[in-house]
Design an enzyme around this catalytic site. Structure first.
Site, PDB file in Angstrom:
ATOM      1  N   GLU A 167      18.983   0.435  87.963  1.00  0.00           N
ATOM      2  CA  GLU A 167      18.745   0.890  86.584  1.00  0.00           C
ATOM      3  C   GLU A 167      18.625  -0.314  85.650  1.00  0.00           C
ATOM      4  O   GLU A 167      19.479  -1.201  85.643  1.00  0.00           O
ATOM      5  CB  GLU A 167      19.888   1.805  86.134  1.00  0.00           C
ATOM      6  N   HIS A 182      22.556  16.044  88.186  1.00  0.00           N
ATOM      7  CA  HIS A 182      23.935  16.077  88.675  1.00  0.00           C
ATOM      8  C   HIS A 182      24.254  17.563  88.893  1.00  0.00           C
ATOM      9  O   HIS A 182      23.743  18.419  88.159  1.00  0.00           O
ATOM     10  CB  HIS A 182      24.933  15.587  87.634  1.00  0.00           C
ATOM     11  N   HIS A 235      21.571  -1.051  83.323  1.00  0.00           N
ATOM     12  CA  HIS A 235      22.751  -1.508  84.066  1.00  0.00           C
ATOM     13  C   HIS A 235      22.602  -2.990  84.431  1.00  0.00           C
ATOM     14  O   HIS A 235      23.581  -3.733  84.455  1.00  0.00           O
ATOM     15  CB  HIS A 235      22.954  -0.686  85.334  1.00  0.00           C
ATOM     16  N   ASP A 256      20.619   3.499  77.119  1.00  0.00           N
ATOM     17  CA  ASP A 256      19.695   4.400  77.824  1.00  0.00           C
ATOM     18  C   ASP A 256      18.453   4.738  76.998  1.00  0.00           C
ATOM     19  O   ASP A 256      18.094   5.906  76.835  1.00  0.00           O
ATOM     20  CB  ASP A 256      20.402   5.713  78.216  1.00  0.00           C
ATOM     21  N   ASP A 316      16.085   7.731  83.284  1.00  0.00           N
ATOM     22  CA  ASP A 316      17.486   7.894  82.877  1.00  0.00           C
ATOM     23  C   ASP A 316      17.587   7.376  81.443  1.00  0.00           C
ATOM     24  O   ASP A 316      18.169   6.327  81.175  1.00  0.00           O
ATOM     25  CB  ASP A 316      18.402   7.109  83.835  1.00  0.00           C
ATOM     26  N   ASP A 370      25.453   0.813  77.232  1.00  0.00           N
ATOM     27  CA  ASP A 370      24.376   1.490  77.942  1.00  0.00           C
ATOM     28  C   ASP A 370      23.664   2.449  76.991  1.00  0.00           C
ATOM     29  O   ASP A 370      24.020   3.615  76.909  1.00  0.00           O
ATOM     30  CB  ASP A 370      25.043   2.267  79.099  1.00  0.00           C
ATOM     31  N   ASP A 399      16.025   3.691  88.103  1.00  0.00           N
ATOM     32  CA  ASP A 399      16.319   4.450  86.893  1.00  0.00           C
ATOM     33  C   ASP A 399      15.674   3.688  85.746  1.00  0.00           C
ATOM     34  O   ASP A 399      16.126   2.608  85.352  1.00  0.00           O
ATOM     35  CB  ASP A 399      17.833   4.613  86.685  1.00  0.00           C
ATOM     36  N   ASP A 451      24.997  19.344  85.777  1.00  0.00           N
ATOM     37  CA  ASP A 451      23.900  19.540  84.813  1.00  0.00           C
ATOM     38  C   ASP A 451      23.251  20.897  85.033  1.00  0.00           C
ATOM     39  O   ASP A 451      22.892  21.583  84.083  1.00  0.00           O
ATOM     40  CB  ASP A 451      22.762  18.514  84.992  1.00  0.00           C
TER      41      ASP A 451
HETATM   42  C1  XUL Z   1      25.126   6.390  83.991  1.00  0.00           C
HETATM   43  C2  XUL Z   1      24.002   6.652  84.900  1.00  0.00           C
HETATM   44  C3  XUL Z   1      24.052   7.945  85.630  1.00  0.00           C
HETATM   45  C4  XUL Z   1      23.483   7.879  87.011  1.00  0.00           C
HETATM   46  C5  XUL Z   1      23.658   9.144  87.797  1.00  0.00           C
HETATM   47  O1  XUL Z   1      25.095   5.139  83.386  1.00  0.00           O
HETATM   48  O2  XUL Z   1      23.093   5.874  84.994  1.00  0.00           O
HETATM   49  O3  XUL Z   1      23.427   8.898  84.859  1.00  0.00           O
HETATM   50  O4  XUL Z   1      22.132   7.563  86.990  1.00  0.00           O
HETATM   51  O5  XUL Z   1      24.969   9.540  87.884  1.00  0.00           O
HETATM   52 CO    CO Z   2      21.286   5.939  86.024  1.00  0.00          CO
END
Ligand code: XUL
Ligand code: CO
Length: 439
Positions: free
Chosen positions: A268, A101, A271, A309, A339, A307, A296, A104
């Protein structure tokens, strides 16, 4: 030059499944050809800047828990150090891509103009590293959810001034991604949703979002940026409801607003599960519409509803995902971006290596399983047979929109009661497990 990962001296090697070296790949053999492409080409693995270098183990109940060598000093110094850490880490894992991003890689300034300038400075430095190392940018994106000004959304904010800030940030992030020859650009609508319908004009907000995306498409064309635009669906978190809920919703949205030619999806795993779907469901929906752009790679926790991750280590899931990816013919300009973040209790930089090695190996093994299943037609032979009636003249006629209810009624009368045929779910699940265990 400072070394940020002294605990790992050389590039993580491939040593094969019998290796006991925790800093070696057991399944990911970058140059090994599988289904006509090297593993490296299949995956194009990328490191996520935010989790890997910027996350500090903060959670709702406690502050930063990790000390990272590159994060000490003034914001600009930290930005430079994090860049050095990134290129060292990507290379030590033997990979070629990273993702970021805007916020970042560069701190936000006091004004739009200052933020742009800071970002441009960091981009120059990153371009030099890319040139020297051969490491590339898989995708860039704008963080349109962190700053409190975006609390009520960025593109979907009721205040036009916030919308303009979002537009300015996307413009600068697109310039940065283009300057670094990013192969894609991602839109994740972090706060593009609502908390309560009592204060929300849903249709107006969706139209605003479509306008913002169209403005980005226009700008992309203007500057000649050739990377693929991607939307990353997510149903909720941070907002109660996000408009890019899941793959099917996003595809419908893109078609409604005439944007479908310009976007693919970044799917993702975590998600997908937040939306009540499996990872392979979301991949399949995207692929069905030729919109599977990138992945992702992460995982949620089946017992937690948010989430998390986590790193993907479940080979059952990666094998199923790779079946879809292979069937779709790959990801094109996309790749597999981790991610994912280490758990708060895994705060050493060495943990970053173990985590990525595990995720990479889980997908490599998944690829081998999926390839074997496909080469032997272990599942597809049954599925072909299951749909065989659609290959008959009548089946083809119906699909070609050349039949009628009358014709089908005649056929139903003549053919009599259809046979009840097993879908063989359990049989197929056993075959899947046979391949999972054998390879
Ligand atoms: C948040 C997510 C983000 C996107 C990029 O849940 O997945 O990090 O991948 O903005
Ligand atoms: Co993501």
């Amino acid at each position: 030059m400072a070394i940020y990962f002294p605990e790992v001296k050389k590039t993580v090697p491939y040593e094969g499944p019998d290796s006991k070296n925790p800093l070696a790949y057991k399944w990911y053999d970058a140059e090994k050809v599988v289904a006509g492409k090297t593993m490296k080409e299949h995956f194009r693995f990328a490191i996520a800047y935010w989790h890997t270098y910027k996350a500090a183990g903060v959670d709702m109940f406690g502050p930063a828990a990790w000390e990272r060598r590159w994060n000490a000093g003034s914001p600009l110094k930290v930005a430079s150090q994090a860049l050095a850490a990134n290129f060292e880490f990507v290379q030590k894992l033997g990979l070629e891509y990273y993702c970021f991003h805007d916020r970042d890689i560069a701190p936000e300034g006091k004004s739009v103009a200052e933020s742009e300038k800071i970002l441009q400075g960091v981009v120059k430095e990153a371009a030099k590293y890319q040139k020297d190392t051969g490491v590339k940018l898989l995708w860039g994106t704008a963080n349109l959810f962190g700053n409190p000004r975006y609390t009520h959304g960025a593109g979907t904010n009721p205040d036009l001034q916030v919308f303009a800030y979002a537009a300015a940030q996307i413009k600068a992030a697109l310039d940065a991604t283009a300057a670094l020859k990013g192969e894609n650009y991602v839109f994740w609508g972090g706060r593009e949703g609502y908390e309560t319908l009592l204060n929300t004009r849903l249709k107006q907000e969706q139209e605003q979002l479509a306008r913002l995306l169209q403005l980005a498409v226009d700008y992309k064309k203007k500057i000649g940026f050739t990377g693929q635009f991607l939307i990353e669906p997510k149903p909720k978190e941070p907002t109660k409801h996000q408009y890019d809920f899941d793959a099917a919703t996003v595809i419908g949205f893109l078609k409604t607003y005439g944007l479908d030619k310009d976007f693919k999806l970044n799917i993702e795993a975590n998600h997908a599960t937040l939306a009540g779907h499996t990872f392979e469901h979301e991949l399949t929906v995207a692929a069905a519409d030729k919109k599977l752009g990138s992945i992702d790679a992460n995982a949620g926790d089946t017992l937690l509803g948010w989430d998390t991750d986590q790193f993907p280590v479940d080979i059952y899931t990666t094998a199923k995902a790779m079946l879809v990816v292979l069937d779709a013919g790959g990801l094109g300009s996309g790749g597999f971006n981790f991610d994912a973040k280490c758990r708060r209790g895994s705060g050493e930089t060495l943990d970053l290596f173990y985590a990525h090695i595990g995720g990479i190996d889980a997908f490599a093994k998944g690829l081998l399983i999926a390839d074997a299943l496909r080469s032997d037609k272990a599942l597809s032979a049954f599925v072909d047979e299951r749909y065989a009636s659609w290959k008959t003249d009548l089946g083809k006629k119906v699909l070609a929109k050349k039949s009628s209810l009358e014709e089908l009624t005649d056929y139903a009368k003549k053919s009599g009661e259809p046979k009840r045929v097993s879908g063989r779910q359990e049989y197929l699940e056993n075959i899947f497990n046979d391949y999972l265990l054998a390879r």
